[in-house]
Design an enzyme around this catalytic site. Structure first.
Site, mmCIF file in Angstrom:
data_model
loop_
_atom_site.group_PDB
_atom_site.id
_atom_site.type_symbol
_atom_site.label_atom_id
_atom_site.label_comp_id
_atom_site.label_asym_id
_atom_site.label_seq_id
_atom_site.Cartn_x
_atom_site.Cartn_y
_atom_site.Cartn_z
ATOM 1 N N SER A 119 66.629 65.710 44.651
ATOM 2 C CA SER A 119 68.058 65.044 44.925
ATOM 3 C C SER A 119 68.943 66.397 44.391
ATOM 4 O O SER A 119 70.259 65.900 44.537
ATOM 5 C CB SER A 119 68.117 64.101 43.919
ATOM 6 O OG SER A 119 67.821 64.329 42.514
ATOM 7 N N HIS A 140 64.682 62.248 50.981
ATOM 8 C CA HIS A 140 65.438 61.941 49.684
ATOM 9 C C HIS A 140 65.457 60.364 49.785
ATOM 10 O O HIS A 140 66.277 59.938 50.495
ATOM 11 C CB HIS A 140 66.741 62.717 49.652
ATOM 12 C CG HIS A 140 67.526 62.317 48.145
ATOM 13 N ND1 HIS A 140 68.619 62.009 48.252
ATOM 14 C CD2 HIS A 140 67.099 61.998 47.102
ATOM 15 C CE1 HIS A 140 68.827 61.744 46.793
ATOM 16 N NE2 HIS A 140 67.898 61.721 46.384
ATOM 17 N N GLU A 152 67.709 60.065 53.082
ATOM 18 C CA GLU A 152 68.477 61.222 53.662
ATOM 19 C C GLU A 152 67.452 62.177 54.058
ATOM 20 O O GLU A 152 66.479 62.738 53.127
ATOM 21 C CB GLU A 152 69.318 62.080 52.462
ATOM 22 C CG GLU A 152 70.586 60.912 52.287
ATOM 23 C CD GLU A 152 71.292 61.629 51.218
ATOM 24 O OE1 GLU A 152 72.687 61.578 51.308
ATOM 25 O OE2 GLU A 152 71.048 62.283 50.014
ATOM 26 N N ASN A 190 74.876 61.532 46.742
ATOM 27 C CA ASN A 190 75.113 62.027 45.513
ATOM 28 C C ASN A 190 76.177 63.005 45.375
ATOM 29 O O ASN A 190 76.990 62.683 44.196
ATOM 30 C CB ASN A 190 73.687 63.071 44.942
ATOM 31 C CG ASN A 190 72.639 61.926 44.586
ATOM 32 O OD1 ASN A 190 72.550 60.733 44.637
ATOM 33 N ND2 ASN A 190 71.606 62.641 44.359
HETATM 34 N N1 CAA Z 1 59.396 46.539 44.522
HETATM 35 C C1 CAA Z 1 59.788 45.527 45.461
HETATM 36 N N2 CAA Z 1 60.934 44.866 45.700
HETATM 37 C C2 CAA Z 1 61.832 45.340 44.760
HETATM 38 C C3 CAA Z 1 61.860 46.272 43.558
HETATM 39 C C4 CAA Z 1 60.447 46.781 43.672
HETATM 40 N N3 CAA Z 1 60.026 47.595 42.538
HETATM 41 N N4 CAA Z 1 62.603 46.258 42.791
HETATM 42 C C5 CAA Z 1 63.766 45.536 43.586
HETATM 43 N N5 CAA Z 1 63.095 45.001 44.867
HETATM 44 C C6 CAA Z 1 63.847 44.054 45.385
HETATM 45 C C7 CAA Z 1 63.613 42.505 45.033
HETATM 46 O O1 CAA Z 1 62.547 41.959 45.438
HETATM 47 C C8 CAA Z 1 64.859 41.875 45.747
HETATM 48 O O2 CAA Z 1 64.611 41.498 47.032
HETATM 49 P P1 CAA Z 1 64.913 40.204 47.671
HETATM 50 O O3 CAA Z 1 66.406 40.061 47.527
HETATM 51 O O4 CAA Z 1 64.483 40.246 49.270
HETATM 52 O O5 CAA Z 1 64.081 39.301 47.166
HETATM 53 C C9 CAA Z 1 65.800 43.074 45.953
HETATM 54 O O6 CAA Z 1 65.258 44.363 45.858
HETATM 55 C C10 CAA Z 1 66.913 42.964 44.632
HETATM 56 O O7 CAA Z 1 66.402 43.015 43.536
HETATM 57 P P2 CAA Z 1 66.667 41.892 42.319
HETATM 58 O O8 CAA Z 1 66.936 40.605 42.931
HETATM 59 O O9 CAA Z 1 65.461 41.995 41.529
HETATM 60 O O10 CAA Z 1 68.017 42.620 41.643
HETATM 61 P P3 CAA Z 1 69.271 42.854 42.064
HETATM 62 O O11 CAA Z 1 69.875 41.640 43.254
HETATM 63 O O12 CAA Z 1 69.979 42.496 40.681
HETATM 64 O O13 CAA Z 1 69.557 44.258 42.559
HETATM 65 C C11 CAA Z 1 69.327 46.596 42.425
HETATM 66 C C12 CAA Z 1 68.966 45.229 41.731
HETATM 67 C C13 CAA Z 1 68.607 46.425 43.752
HETATM 68 C C14 CAA Z 1 69.004 47.563 41.484
HETATM 69 C C15 CAA Z 1 70.992 46.394 42.770
HETATM 70 O O14 CAA Z 1 71.635 46.230 41.524
HETATM 71 C C16 CAA Z 1 71.440 47.625 43.397
HETATM 72 O O15 CAA Z 1 71.135 48.045 44.562
HETATM 73 N N6 CAA Z 1 71.986 48.776 42.594
HETATM 74 C C17 CAA Z 1 72.459 49.848 42.838
HETATM 75 C C18 CAA Z 1 71.392 50.973 43.237
HETATM 76 C C19 CAA Z 1 71.713 52.346 43.559
HETATM 77 O O16 CAA Z 1 72.864 52.607 43.800
HETATM 78 N N7 CAA Z 1 70.770 53.171 43.771
HETATM 79 C C20 CAA Z 1 71.016 54.568 44.054
HETATM 80 C C21 CAA Z 1 71.028 55.623 42.841
HETATM 81 S S1 CAA Z 1 71.454 57.085 43.302
HETATM 82 C C22 CAA Z 1 69.911 57.498 43.778
HETATM 83 O O17 CAA Z 1 68.818 56.953 43.582
HETATM 84 C C23 CAA Z 1 69.703 58.971 44.062
HETATM 85 C C24 CAA Z 1 69.495 60.160 43.171
HETATM 86 O O18 CAA Z 1 68.913 61.119 43.765
HETATM 87 C C25 CAA Z 1 69.237 59.835 41.843
#
Ligand code: CAA
Length: 284
Positions: A119, A140, A152, A190
């Site tokens: 990343s 990514h 990405e 990012n």
């Molecule tokens: N395995 C399978 N499915 C999963 C999972 C896993 N480990 N984790 C989450 N899910 C699925 C759930 O099953 C659920 O699916 P359905 O709605 O179809 O049932 C969905 O994802 C949402 O999960 P939850 O209901 O448990 O939780 P939520 O609705 O509170 O969402 C979240 C949690 C997906 C983390 C949400 O809060 C979100 O999108 N947050 C923002 C995350 C984000 O911005 N990530 C990017 C970070 S930057 C990055 O990653 C780049 C880098 O280089 C560092």
């Protein structure tokens, strides 16, 4: 070339997530890491993630079992020698990644694609560690991998169009939407996201509001699914700091400098969810 067999180096949050979505999509996957304990933790995360999908009625128990049966684990990369695609999801340390690419270039077929999930590092610079940089690409993923729809695909200066096309096709196979981006610090997401997270950390440190209020503000005020401080905790405050340092250094702009509170929390052992605490407490 189409990807049927995958080799993933790294059983951490990202590596295990990549293995999970690939196995669910029907690919044969080998997951390697340096120690059995990391592999066991990665597999436990995959089993939990798949179990959740079954519980929510999004997957049959038999499909979960079939996906798990498609995953092989090892501490020996040679087990994955037949892979069409190698994805490196190791720590963001150039020396570690260089060693993995050098070894992959020796054991894989000449036409196998070699990818990094970095990343923060330059895809063009990492490509220097493989014999044929035309087959080297950035793939990514976002955290948590199973829940995030974007990939990405990062084109380094030597990456061939065929390699980009194969990486995009792989991303689609595992259910993601690919965007093609050039090898620029932070790529697209990012570059835009982390300055916003940094601003939230600064606002917290200045006492503009408490952590919960900052996050509620951004959740309800801009429809973010989670607040920026909770998101930093999810990504890891060490990773957050490293991404901002890369942006500052590579773009030559001090406005990206990580908020001091990030370094202070990391130094206090509070690196986010993975360590039980960050801006918020996860110990209970
Ligand atoms: N395995 C399978 N499915 C999963 C999972 C896993 N480990 N984790 C989450 N899910 C699925 C759930 O099953 C659920 O699916 P359905 O709605 O179809 O049932 C969905 O994802 C949402 O999960 P939850 O209901 O448990 O939780 P939520 O609705 O509170 O969402 C979240 C949690 C997906 C983390 C949400 O809060 C979100 O999108 N947050 C923002 C995350 C984000 O911005 N990530 C990017 C970070 S930057 C990055 O990653 C780049 C880098 O280089 C560092």
């Amino acid at each position: 070339m189409s990807v049927n067999k995958l080799l993933v180096a790294g059983a951490g949050q990202m590596g295990a997530g990549i293995v999970q979505v690939s196995a669910v999509a029907g690919l044969d996957v080998v997951m390697i890491d340096v120690a059995d304990e990391f592999i066991e933790r990665g597999m436990a995360g995959i089993e939990k993630g798949l179990g959740r999908m079954v519980e929510r009625g999004r997957m049959e128990g038999a499909a979960r079992d079939a996906a798990l049966a498609r995953i092989t684990t090892s501490t020996d990369m040679a087990v994955g020698a037949g892979a069409d695609l190698f994805v490196e999801a190791a720590p963001e340390v150039v020396e570690i990644k260089a060693g993995l690419f050098a070894r992959a270039a020796v054991i894989l077929r000449d036409d196998a694609i070699i990818a990094t999930n970095t990343s923060s590092l330059s895809v063009t610079k990492l490509a220097a560690f493989v014999t044929n940089p035309a087959r080297f690409v950035g793939i990514h993923f976002f955290n948590p991998v199973p829940a995030m729809a974007l990939v990405e695909v990062v084109k380094g200066s030597a990456t061939s169009d065929e390699t980009v096309a194969a990486a995009r096709a792989y991303a689609e196979t595992v259910g993601k939407t690919p965007i093609t981006v050039s090898d620029s610090p932070g790529f697209v997401v990012n570059r835009i996201l982390f300055p916003m997270i940094n601003e939230a950390a600064r606002a917290f440190a200045e006492g503009v509001a408490g952590a919960a209020d900052i996050d509620t503000g951004m959740k309800l005020g801009t429809n973010w699914p989670m607040g920026p401080l909770a998101l930093a905790d999810l990504v890891g405050l060490d990773t957050t700091k490293a991404i901002l340092e890369t942006l500052e250094r590579e773009l030559g702009d001090a406005s990206y400098r990580p908020a001091e509170i990030l370094g202070e929390l990391v130094a206090a052992g509070k690196s986010g969810r993975k360590s039980g605490a960050g801006f918020f407490d996860y110990s209970r």
